[in-house]
Scaffold this motif. Structure first.
Motif, mmCIF file in Angstrom:
data_model
loop_
_atom_site.group_PDB
_atom_site.id
_atom_site.type_symbol
_atom_site.label_atom_id
_atom_site.label_comp_id
_atom_site.label_asym_id
_atom_site.label_seq_id
_atom_site.Cartn_x
_atom_site.Cartn_y
_atom_site.Cartn_z
ATOM 1 N N GLY A 30 3.593 -5.031 1.046
ATOM 2 C CA GLY A 30 4.506 -3.951 0.677
ATOM 3 C C GLY A 30 4.030 -2.600 1.154
ATOM 4 N N PHE A 31 2.722 -2.409 1.281
ATOM 5 C CA PHE A 31 2.160 -1.151 1.760
ATOM 6 C C PHE A 31 1.957 -1.162 3.266
ATOM 7 C CE2 PHE A 31 -0.029 -0.130 -2.534
ATOM 8 C CZ PHE A 31 1.165 0.365 -3.021
ATOM 9 N N GLN A 32 2.303 -2.265 3.916
ATOM 10 C CA GLN A 32 2.167 -2.392 5.370
ATOM 11 C C GLN A 32 0.735 -2.158 5.840
ATOM 12 O OE1 GLN A 32 5.425 -0.498 7.647
ATOM 13 N NE2 GLN A 32 6.197 0.203 5.678
ATOM 14 N N ASN A 33 -0.213 -2.650 5.052
ATOM 15 C CA ASN A 33 -1.614 -2.473 5.421
ATOM 16 C C ASN A 33 -2.319 -3.795 5.685
ATOM 17 O OD1 ASN A 33 -1.856 -3.532 2.884
ATOM 18 N ND2 ASN A 33 -2.657 -1.680 1.934
ATOM 19 N N GLY A 34 -1.548 -4.897 5.736
ATOM 20 C CA GLY A 34 -2.136 -6.192 6.033
ATOM 21 C C GLY A 34 -2.855 -6.834 4.867
ATOM 22 N N LEU A 35 -2.695 -6.296 3.647
ATOM 23 C CA LEU A 35 -3.351 -6.850 2.466
ATOM 24 C C LEU A 35 -2.308 -7.312 1.455
ATOM 25 C CD1 LEU A 35 -6.171 -4.191 1.906
ATOM 26 C CD2 LEU A 35 -6.359 -6.412 3.049
ATOM 27 N N ILE A 36 -2.545 -8.476 0.861
ATOM 28 C CA ILE A 36 -1.675 -9.026 -0.176
ATOM 29 C C ILE A 36 -2.443 -8.973 -1.495
ATOM 30 C CG2 ILE A 36 -0.349 -11.019 -0.946
ATOM 31 C CD1 ILE A 36 0.695 -9.710 1.604
ATOM 32 N N CYS A 37 -1.901 -8.209 -2.451
ATOM 33 C CA CYS A 37 -2.631 -7.932 -3.689
ATOM 34 C C CYS A 37 -1.766 -8.035 -4.943
ATOM 35 C CB CYS A 37 -3.227 -6.520 -3.650
ATOM 36 S SG CYS A 37 -4.071 -6.082 -2.126
ATOM 37 N N GLY A 38 -0.499 -8.376 -4.787
ATOM 38 C CA GLY A 38 0.401 -8.319 -5.935
ATOM 39 C C GLY A 38 0.963 -6.941 -6.157
ATOM 40 N N ASN A 39 0.905 -6.097 -5.130
ATOM 41 C CA ASN A 39 1.487 -4.758 -5.220
ATOM 42 C C ASN A 39 2.990 -4.827 -4.968
ATOM 43 O OD1 ASN A 39 -0.794 -2.955 -5.700
ATOM 44 N ND2 ASN A 39 -1.504 -3.614 -3.688
ATOM 45 N N ARG A 42 -2.627 5.374 0.415
ATOM 46 C CA ARG A 42 -3.880 6.091 0.252
ATOM 47 C C ARG A 42 -4.058 6.612 -1.170
ATOM 48 N NH1 ARG A 42 -3.212 9.598 4.035
ATOM 49 N NH2 ARG A 42 -4.220 8.361 5.649
ATOM 50 N N HIS A 43 -2.969 6.981 -1.809
ATOM 51 C CA HIS A 43 -3.088 7.610 -3.115
ATOM 52 C C HIS A 43 -2.840 6.651 -4.270
ATOM 53 C CE1 HIS A 43 -3.699 11.645 -1.618
ATOM 54 N NE2 HIS A 43 -2.726 11.455 -0.752
ATOM 55 N N THR A 44 -2.515 5.395 -3.993
ATOM 56 C CA THR A 44 -2.214 4.492 -5.088
ATOM 57 C C THR A 44 -2.997 3.189 -5.058
ATOM 58 O OG1 THR A 44 -0.393 3.475 -3.851
ATOM 59 C CG2 THR A 44 0.142 5.337 -5.272
ATOM 60 N N PHE A 45 -3.843 2.968 -4.057
ATOM 61 C CA PHE A 45 -4.371 1.626 -3.913
ATOM 62 C C PHE A 45 -5.697 1.588 -3.168
ATOM 63 C CE2 PHE A 45 -4.725 -1.976 -1.014
ATOM 64 C CZ PHE A 45 -4.861 -2.985 -1.941
ATOM 65 N N GLN A 46 -6.586 0.718 -3.657
ATOM 66 C CA GLN A 46 -7.809 0.398 -2.943
ATOM 67 C C GLN A 46 -8.000 -1.110 -3.025
ATOM 68 O OE1 GLN A 46 -9.961 1.996 -1.137
ATOM 69 N NE2 GLN A 46 -11.695 0.635 -1.031
ATOM 70 N N GLY A 47 -7.904 -1.798 -1.892
ATOM 71 C CA GLY A 47 -7.986 -3.238 -1.900
ATOM 72 C C GLY A 47 -9.418 -3.740 -1.908
ATOM 73 N N THR A 48 -9.686 -4.814 -2.680
ATOM 74 C CA THR A 48 -10.980 -5.478 -2.688
ATOM 75 C C THR A 48 -10.738 -6.985 -2.752
ATOM 76 O OG1 THR A 48 -11.417 -5.811 -5.055
ATOM 77 C CG2 THR A 48 -11.762 -3.575 -4.172
ATOM 78 N N PRO A 49 -11.738 -7.804 -2.399
ATOM 79 C CA PRO A 49 -11.563 -9.258 -2.476
ATOM 80 C C PRO A 49 -11.319 -9.765 -3.898
ATOM 81 C CG PRO A 49 -13.421 -8.701 -1.059
ATOM 82 C CD PRO A 49 -13.008 -7.428 -1.745
ATOM 83 N N ASP A 50 -11.510 -8.923 -4.912
ATOM 84 C CA ASP A 50 -11.257 -9.352 -6.294
ATOM 85 C C ASP A 50 -9.780 -9.594 -6.560
ATOM 86 O OD1 ASP A 50 -13.934 -9.222 -7.494
ATOM 87 O OD2 ASP A 50 -13.805 -7.101 -7.009
ATOM 88 N N PHE A 51 -8.911 -8.942 -5.795
ATOM 89 C CA PHE A 51 -7.485 -9.139 -6.050
ATOM 90 C C PHE A 51 -6.641 -9.010 -4.777
ATOM 91 C CE2 PHE A 51 -8.576 -4.710 -6.954
ATOM 92 C CZ PHE A 51 -7.634 -3.992 -6.228
ATOM 93 N N CYS A 52 -7.252 -9.133 -3.626
ATOM 94 C CA CYS A 52 -6.524 -9.000 -2.362
ATOM 95 C C CYS A 52 -7.073 -9.978 -1.324
ATOM 96 C CB CYS A 52 -6.670 -7.595 -1.766
ATOM 97 S SG CYS A 52 -6.012 -6.246 -2.752
ATOM 98 N N VAL A 85 -2.607 -11.921 -7.295
ATOM 99 C CA VAL A 85 -3.548 -12.583 -6.401
ATOM 100 C C VAL A 85 -4.924 -12.531 -7.044
ATOM 101 C CG1 VAL A 85 -4.688 -12.501 -4.152
ATOM 102 C CG2 VAL A 85 -2.254 -11.948 -4.320
ATOM 103 N N TYR A 86 -5.613 -13.656 -7.046
ATOM 104 C CA TYR A 86 -6.982 -13.664 -7.583
ATOM 105 C C TYR A 86 -7.748 -14.856 -7.018
ATOM 106 C CZ TYR A 86 -4.380 -16.545 -10.943
ATOM 107 O OH TYR A 86 -3.541 -17.458 -11.528
ATOM 108 N N PRO A 87 -9.087 -14.771 -6.958
ATOM 109 C CA PRO A 87 -9.884 -15.859 -6.387
ATOM 110 C C PRO A 87 -9.705 -17.149 -7.179
ATOM 111 C CG PRO A 87 -11.188 -13.857 -6.531
ATOM 112 C CD PRO A 87 -9.920 -13.591 -7.301
#
Length: 261
Positions: free
Chosen positions: A215-224, A152-162, A257-259
């Protein structure tokens, strides 16, 4: 925090950090040079450092705008931002500037960048300014409370990189890493993503299926940190499968990760 901005004059366009804007300006405008940005048709702005911003134009092309002097901090938190450019084209000329809540920031250069560079800037922008963005829900059975707090305090996922693991349709390996196909209706219209890995990945040799772990266990892959591509349970045999926890499967680190258009 989403801000509502307005166009200020014929040669200006509103910028909203990390937000997609409605299309502006005619589609048949011809730039004075190939690297110039149409200031009337800006869709998204991300700021990873005070020295520059990453901008997505209405045609899908990404740009980096570099600032002169001491840079231009605070764009993501500003209530009003505009780009002043003669005839509506930003090319890096001395007459161009970004105005942030009445403060003028001179532009030193405008450069075309690729999706990888834009995704990197967007990811860093999200991390730096997460305090102004909505939190995300994290699920998992390994210290879930800590994971929720961290994400919550370090990340906001968007389709631009997740991309979301639950929307993955297929994958294939190539010399640059891995290409993942997702459901475009669930990933901001993006069907294919380039996934860069930390070196060669032996588990992909002959693999019919793999899993992606967040890595954040949120179902998103972003290069985190902690994002990995891992061997599926069916590929782990004998006692190793019985004794291997979910986050100890053989796998490889995801770096970016990127489009892929």
């Amino acid at each position: 925090m989403i801000k509502t901005l307005r166009l200020v004059s014929l040669a200006m366009a509103g910028l909203v950090p990390g937000v997609v804007l409605a299309q502006q300006g005619p589609a048949d405008r011809v730039p004075p040079a190939s690297h110039c940005l149409d200031a009337r048709d800006i869709r998204q702005v991300e700021q990873a450092s005070a020295e520059s911003i990453a901008v997505r134009g209405g045609n899908g092309q990404a740009y980096r705008i570099d600032f002169s002097g001491e840079g231009c901090p605070g764009i993501n938190e500003a209530s009003q931002v505009r780009l002043d450019a003669p005839a509506g084209w930003a090319c890096g000329r001395p007459s161009e500037q970004v105005v942030v809540d009445g403060r003028n920031c001179g532009i030193s250069a405008v450069t075309v960048i690729d999706n990888r560079d834009f995704a990197e800037a967007a990811r860093e922008s999200s991390r730096q300014f997460a305090a102004t963005l909505p939190g995300i829900t994290v699920t998992g059975d390994v210290d879930a409370q800590s994971a929720r707090r961290s994400a919550r305090h370090t990340f906001q996922g968007t389709p631009d990189f997740c991309f979301a693991t639950r929307h993955v349709r297929s994958w294939n390996e190539d010399p640059q890493g891995v290409v993942v196909e997702t459901n475009p209706r669930r990933n901001g219209g993006v069907r294919y993503y380039r996934v860069e890995l930390g070196g060669s990945c032996s588990i992909l040799a002959g693999a019919q299926s793999v899993d992606f772990q967040s890595g954040f266990q949120n179902g998103l892959i972003c290069g985190n940190p902690g994002d990995r591509i891992v061997m599926t349970p069916s590929g782990i045999i004998g006692d190793l499968r019985a004794s291997t926890p979910r986050f100890a499967r053989p796998g490889c680190e995801v770096l970016a990760v990127y489009p892929k258009y």
